[in-house]
Design a protein around this motif. Structure first.
Motif, mmCIF file in Angstrom:
data_model
loop_
_atom_site.group_PDB
_atom_site.id
_atom_site.type_symbol
_atom_site.label_atom_id
_atom_site.label_comp_id
_atom_site.label_asym_id
_atom_site.label_seq_id
_atom_site.Cartn_x
_atom_site.Cartn_y
_atom_site.Cartn_z
ATOM 1 N N TYR A 161 -3.652 1.313 3.536
ATOM 2 C CA TYR A 161 -2.958 1.019 2.340
ATOM 3 C C TYR A 161 -3.953 1.594 0.962
ATOM 4 O O TYR A 161 -5.269 1.393 1.249
ATOM 5 C CB TYR A 161 -2.701 -0.503 2.174
ATOM 6 C CG TYR A 161 -1.709 -0.917 3.121
ATOM 7 C CD1 TYR A 161 -0.510 -0.901 2.646
ATOM 8 C CD2 TYR A 161 -1.894 -1.352 4.580
ATOM 9 C CE1 TYR A 161 0.528 -1.554 3.378
ATOM 10 C CE2 TYR A 161 -1.100 -1.570 5.238
ATOM 11 C CZ TYR A 161 0.367 -1.675 4.618
ATOM 12 O OH TYR A 161 1.423 -2.107 5.567
ATOM 13 N N GLU A 197 -9.185 3.130 0.022
ATOM 14 C CA GLU A 197 -8.166 3.120 1.163
ATOM 15 C C GLU A 197 -8.490 2.259 2.210
ATOM 16 O O GLU A 197 -9.464 2.344 2.819
ATOM 17 C CB GLU A 197 -7.570 4.259 1.226
ATOM 18 C CG GLU A 197 -6.277 4.531 2.294
ATOM 19 C CD GLU A 197 -6.087 5.876 2.663
ATOM 20 O OE1 GLU A 197 -4.938 6.227 2.343
ATOM 21 O OE2 GLU A 197 -6.955 6.446 3.637
ATOM 22 N N VAL A 224 1.528 -0.593 -3.893
ATOM 23 C CA VAL A 224 0.821 -0.130 -2.806
ATOM 24 C C VAL A 224 1.654 1.067 -2.205
ATOM 25 O O VAL A 224 2.815 0.981 -1.946
ATOM 26 C CB VAL A 224 0.052 -1.104 -1.938
ATOM 27 C CG1 VAL A 224 -0.547 -2.031 -2.613
ATOM 28 C CG2 VAL A 224 1.281 -1.913 -0.969
ATOM 29 N N THR A 225 0.749 1.860 -1.556
ATOM 30 C CA THR A 225 1.578 2.915 -0.519
ATOM 31 C C THR A 225 0.643 2.891 0.693
ATOM 32 O O THR A 225 -0.448 2.207 0.627
ATOM 33 C CB THR A 225 1.354 4.196 -1.389
ATOM 34 O OG1 THR A 225 0.116 4.738 -1.252
ATOM 35 C CG2 THR A 225 2.145 4.311 -2.403
ATOM 36 N N SER A 226 1.227 3.228 1.734
ATOM 37 C CA SER A 226 0.711 3.330 2.962
ATOM 38 C C SER A 226 0.670 4.829 3.617
ATOM 39 O O SER A 226 1.418 5.575 3.223
ATOM 40 C CB SER A 226 1.147 2.292 3.799
ATOM 41 O OG SER A 226 2.513 2.582 4.079
ATOM 42 N N ARG A 281 4.169 -3.709 -1.682
ATOM 43 C CA ARG A 281 4.706 -2.317 -1.376
ATOM 44 C C ARG A 281 6.332 -2.382 -1.587
ATOM 45 O O ARG A 281 6.634 -1.350 -2.268
ATOM 46 C CB ARG A 281 4.683 -1.983 0.365
ATOM 47 C CG ARG A 281 5.257 -0.470 0.585
ATOM 48 C CD ARG A 281 4.812 -0.457 1.865
ATOM 49 N NE ARG A 281 5.375 1.119 2.151
ATOM 50 C CZ ARG A 281 5.494 1.597 3.436
ATOM 51 N NH1 ARG A 281 4.980 0.918 4.510
ATOM 52 N NH2 ARG A 281 5.736 2.797 3.407
ATOM 53 N N LEU A 327 1.070 -7.416 1.708
ATOM 54 C CA LEU A 327 1.204 -5.944 1.633
ATOM 55 C C LEU A 327 2.643 -5.583 1.301
ATOM 56 O O LEU A 327 3.014 -4.774 0.840
ATOM 57 C CB LEU A 327 0.447 -5.451 2.883
ATOM 58 C CG LEU A 327 -1.144 -5.522 2.646
ATOM 59 C CD1 LEU A 327 -1.744 -4.959 3.871
ATOM 60 C CD2 LEU A 327 -1.711 -4.705 1.486
#
Length: 132
Positions: free
Chosen positions: A80, A39, A69-71, A64, A60
């Motif tokens: 991220y 991360e 990807v997640t944040s 996303r 990003l």
């Protein structure tokens, strides 16, 4: 039932193409590779790419929106990570397919490193005759 199956297949194909388009950029591929192992904040990712934070943020955002990807926010920083282990598997599979495709493309030329690696993998995984 046939029409229902067609629309489901078309929808699934559209989602898959969205994912592949998101990965189809060297910078985004590198970002995903890094994020599949850790991360990281945008600043570290920008440094990894040798790009501006704004450009990295745009990459990003595309990743996303494709669900790759997640944040999470920690104070003023956003971290991220890959959306799951399937992301790393996708990258690895793309690499294997690319390696095999490049090896097949040079089959009549002298063996390249890529072709030799594919052949070695095939030999290592090929069933062995049983000898007694």
């Amino acid at each position: 039932m046939g029409a229902q199956m067609e629309s489901w297949d078309a929808e699934r194909a559209d989602r898959a193409v969205t994912v592949l388009k998101a990965v189809a950029d060297p910078s985004r591929y590198r970002l995903l590779w890094a994020l599949s192992g850790a991360e990281l904040p945008v600043s570290a990712l920008a440094e990894l790419l040798g790009a501006h934070v704004a450009a990295t943020s745009q990459h990003l955002a595309k990743l996303r929106s494709a669900g790759l990807v997640t944040s999470r926010r920690d104070g003023t920083r956003i971290f991220y990570r890959a959306a799951g282990p399937g992301v790393r598997a996708l990258l690895e599979e793309a690499s294997v397919v690319a390696l095999a495709a490049s090896a097949e493309g040079v089959a009549s030329a002298p063996a390249t490193e890529a072709a030799a690696a594919v052949r070695a993998t095939r030999r290592a995984t090929a069933p062995r005759p049983v000898t007694e």
